[in-house]
Design an enzyme around this catalytic site. Structure first.
Site, short mmCIF file in Angstrom:
data_model
loop_
_atom_site.label_atom_id
_atom_site.label_comp_id
_atom_site.label_asym_id
_atom_site.label_seq_id
_atom_site.Cartn_x
_atom_site.Cartn_y
_atom_site.Cartn_z
N TYR A 1 93.60 29.63 35.94
CA TYR A 1 94.94 29.38 36.51
C TYR A 1 94.97 29.60 38.01
O TYR A 1 95.99 29.39 38.65
CB TYR A 1 96.02 30.24 35.83
CG TYR A 1 95.66 31.71 35.72
CD1 TYR A 1 95.81 32.56 36.80
CD2 TYR A 1 95.14 32.23 34.54
CE1 TYR A 1 95.46 33.89 36.71
CE2 TYR A 1 94.78 33.55 34.44
CZ TYR A 1 94.94 34.38 35.52
OH TYR A 1 94.57 35.69 35.43
N LYS A 2 93.84 30.07 38.60
CA LYS A 2 93.80 30.26 40.05
C LYS A 2 93.34 28.95 40.70
O LYS A 2 94.08 27.97 40.66
CB LYS A 2 92.91 31.46 40.37
CG LYS A 2 93.55 32.77 39.88
CD LYS A 2 92.69 34.00 40.00
CE LYS A 2 93.47 35.22 39.50
NZ LYS A 2 92.61 36.37 39.20
N PHE B 1 88.91 44.10 40.55
CA PHE B 1 90.31 43.97 40.11
C PHE B 1 90.56 45.01 39.01
O PHE B 1 89.76 45.12 38.08
CB PHE B 1 90.53 42.56 39.59
CG PHE B 1 91.97 42.21 39.36
CD1 PHE B 1 92.79 41.90 40.44
CD2 PHE B 1 92.48 42.17 38.09
CE1 PHE B 1 94.13 41.56 40.22
CE2 PHE B 1 93.82 41.84 37.87
CZ PHE B 1 94.64 41.53 38.94
N ARG C 1 98.17 38.33 51.84
CA ARG C 1 97.04 37.54 51.38
C ARG C 1 97.37 36.05 51.45
O ARG C 1 98.44 35.63 51.01
CB ARG C 1 96.79 37.94 49.92
CG ARG C 1 95.44 37.66 49.39
CD ARG C 1 95.23 38.38 48.08
NE ARG C 1 96.13 37.92 47.03
CZ ARG C 1 95.79 37.87 45.74
NH1 ARG C 1 94.60 38.25 45.35
NH2 ARG C 1 96.67 37.46 44.83
N ASP D 1 82.23 38.44 37.37
CA ASP D 1 83.58 37.92 37.21
C ASP D 1 83.81 36.91 38.34
O ASP D 1 83.70 37.27 39.52
CB ASP D 1 84.59 39.08 37.29
CG ASP D 1 86.00 38.61 36.96
OD1 ASP D 1 86.33 37.45 37.29
OD2 ASP D 1 86.77 39.41 36.40
C1 PLP Z 1 93.13 37.36 38.22
C2 PLP Z 1 92.09 38.32 37.73
C3 PLP Z 1 92.15 38.84 36.41
C4 PLP Z 1 93.31 38.52 35.51
O1 PLP Z 1 93.03 38.77 34.17
P1 PLP Z 1 93.96 38.13 33.04
O2 PLP Z 1 93.51 38.73 31.78
O3 PLP Z 1 93.77 36.64 33.11
O4 PLP Z 1 95.38 38.48 33.37
C5 PLP Z 1 91.12 39.65 36.00
N1 PLP Z 1 90.09 39.98 36.80
C6 PLP Z 1 90.01 39.52 38.08
C7 PLP Z 1 88.85 39.89 38.93
C8 PLP Z 1 91.02 38.68 38.57
O5 PLP Z 1 90.97 38.25 39.83
#
Ligand code: PLP
Length: 394
Positions: free
Chosen positions: A206-207, A110, A353, A181
């Site tokens: 939050y996911k 990400f 998705r 992660d």
């Molecule tokens: C959703 C997601 C994030 C989001 O980061 P925030 O700081 O919470 O906005 C970061 N890394 C990955 C791999 C994600 O899927």
């Protein structure tokens, strides 16, 4: 039985296939947050930090999240957002391998994870380099230059899943520190951070954990590291004695040193309510239910909407809890679906998705969602200008 629909506030007429991006509202969260605001913030005022346990909340909630990822008590703490926790974990990991200069990640990661590393490299200014390779090439790219391997287990676009155990073993054999992660893993697939032996793991809530927009992130450090980790973001609430107000930083014992500043107490009240559902869920049963829903979805979509090309691995063991299909007009097609109550999302350049969350989705929902997909594709409903203007959040 993992289906717990009654636990969630789901709007009628909506089939929610986006719990991989933002979980729905747990009914208990509204009441919990309201009570927290009225009874704790409202009545206790600043006394809430002690009397209502606000100060211990990041550790208490951390232990509950820890149970879902195979982390022993006292090795996970909550706070900040995932981007911040990635920064903290990678910075701490780099300090454990002072003679190496490469941070290895993959092109499926990400972007914020990569951006945070790029910012860290600039801030440190010690000649670090971010090496990016294709996800399949990660193992081969681990040479004796690699200090830290930073990977997201489940690819946010395709759902492709790394083998945490195998890759961590390979990283350790190469003398590197492993950071995982778990953004798309926690609450979606069985994870055992302790068994895999990685140094750090981070993720958001939050996911799949349904903590609500802005819910805090978590960070795990392996038990044997907790006393040696340099927290890097040396905030006062990670200090050994915050209320001594010393002029010099001295890290707290254990994982508490990874705290930074004041915790998001209201948001964490929502998360605590959301975590209650997991007390009654067996994660391997949840995984089996997720795979069954995904397999049904793929076979139905391929039979009824052949314009969509599967963009996720076909082998369910190689997939997290989402299925992606590629379609050139994917953005417009997703908007047309959302207009019909089937909520998924779109990731550039052409990925539609769909997330599968067996806590509140069953086979009937999947078949009903595919009914809509079939109509949108067959009648070319996506070919309407109203669906083609992109919003800020896709
Ligand atoms: C959703 C997601 C994030 C989001 O980061 P925030 O700081 O919470 O906005 C970061 N890394 C990955 C791999 C994600 O899927």
């Amino acid at each position: 039985m993992v289906l717990k629909k009654e636990f969630f506030e789901l709007p009628t007429g909506v089939i929610y296939l986006d719990g991989n991006s933002l979980g729905p509202l747990p009914k208990a969260a509204s009441a919990r947050v309201a009570a927290m605001m009225q009874d704790e913030w409202g009545q206790m005022l600043i006394r809430g930090w002690n009397a209502a346990g606000w100060m211990d909340q990041p550790d208490r909630v951390g232990d509950r999240v820890g149970r879902l990822i195979g982390a022993p008590a006292g090795t996970v703490v909550m706070g900040d957002t995932l981007s911040v926790k990635v920064y903290q974990a990678v910075a701490a990991a780099l300090n454990m391998v002072p003679d190496r200069r490469v941070i290895l990640s993959d092109t499926g990661n990400f972007p914020t994870d990569l951006y945070m590393v790029q910012g860290l490299i600039d801030a440190l200014d010690r000649g670090y380099e971010l090496r990016l390779v294709a996800p399949e090439e990660v193992a081969e790219a681990m040479d004796d230059q690699v200090a830290v391997v930073l990977l997201t287990q489940v690819d946010y676009r395709t759902g492709r899943m790394h083998d945490m155990r195998q890759i961590t073993e390979r990283a350790h054999a190469a003398g590197a520190v492993m950071v995982w992660d778990l953004a798309h893993s926690a609450g979606a697939v069985p994870v055992d951070v302790a068994a895999c032996g990685c140094a750090f793991a981070v993720g958001c809530t939050y996911k799949y954990l349904n903590g609500g927009p802005g819910a805090p992130a978590f960070i795990y450090a392996r038990a044997d590291l907790a006393e040696r980790v340099e927290p890097v973001l040396a905030g006062w609430l990670g200090h050994d004695a915050p209320f001594a107000f010393d002029l010099d930083y001295r890290p707290a014992p254990g994982i508490g040193r990874m705290r930074v500043g004041t915790p998001p107490v209201i948001q964490m009240a929502a998360l605590e309510a959301a975590l209650d559902v997991w007390d009654a869920v067996d994660i391997s049963e949840l995984r089996a239910a997720s795979v069954a829903l995904q397999e049904l979805f793929i076979s139905e979509v391929e039979a009824r909407a052949p314009e969509l090309r599967l963009a996720s691995p076909r082998d369910p063991n190689m997939r997290g809890s989402q299925v992606s299909f590629a379609f050139d007009e994917g953005y417009a097609a997703m908007q047309a679906l959302i207009a019909r109550g089937v909520i998924g999302d779109f990731r550039s350049p052409d990925i539609m998705r769909f997330g599968f969350t067996p806590l509140y989705l069953d086979a009937d929902d999947v078949r009903a969602a595919v009914d809509h997909i079939e109509v949108v594709m067959r009648d070319r409903l996506w070919d309407d200008p109203v669906y083609k203007t992109r919003a800020a959040v896709t």
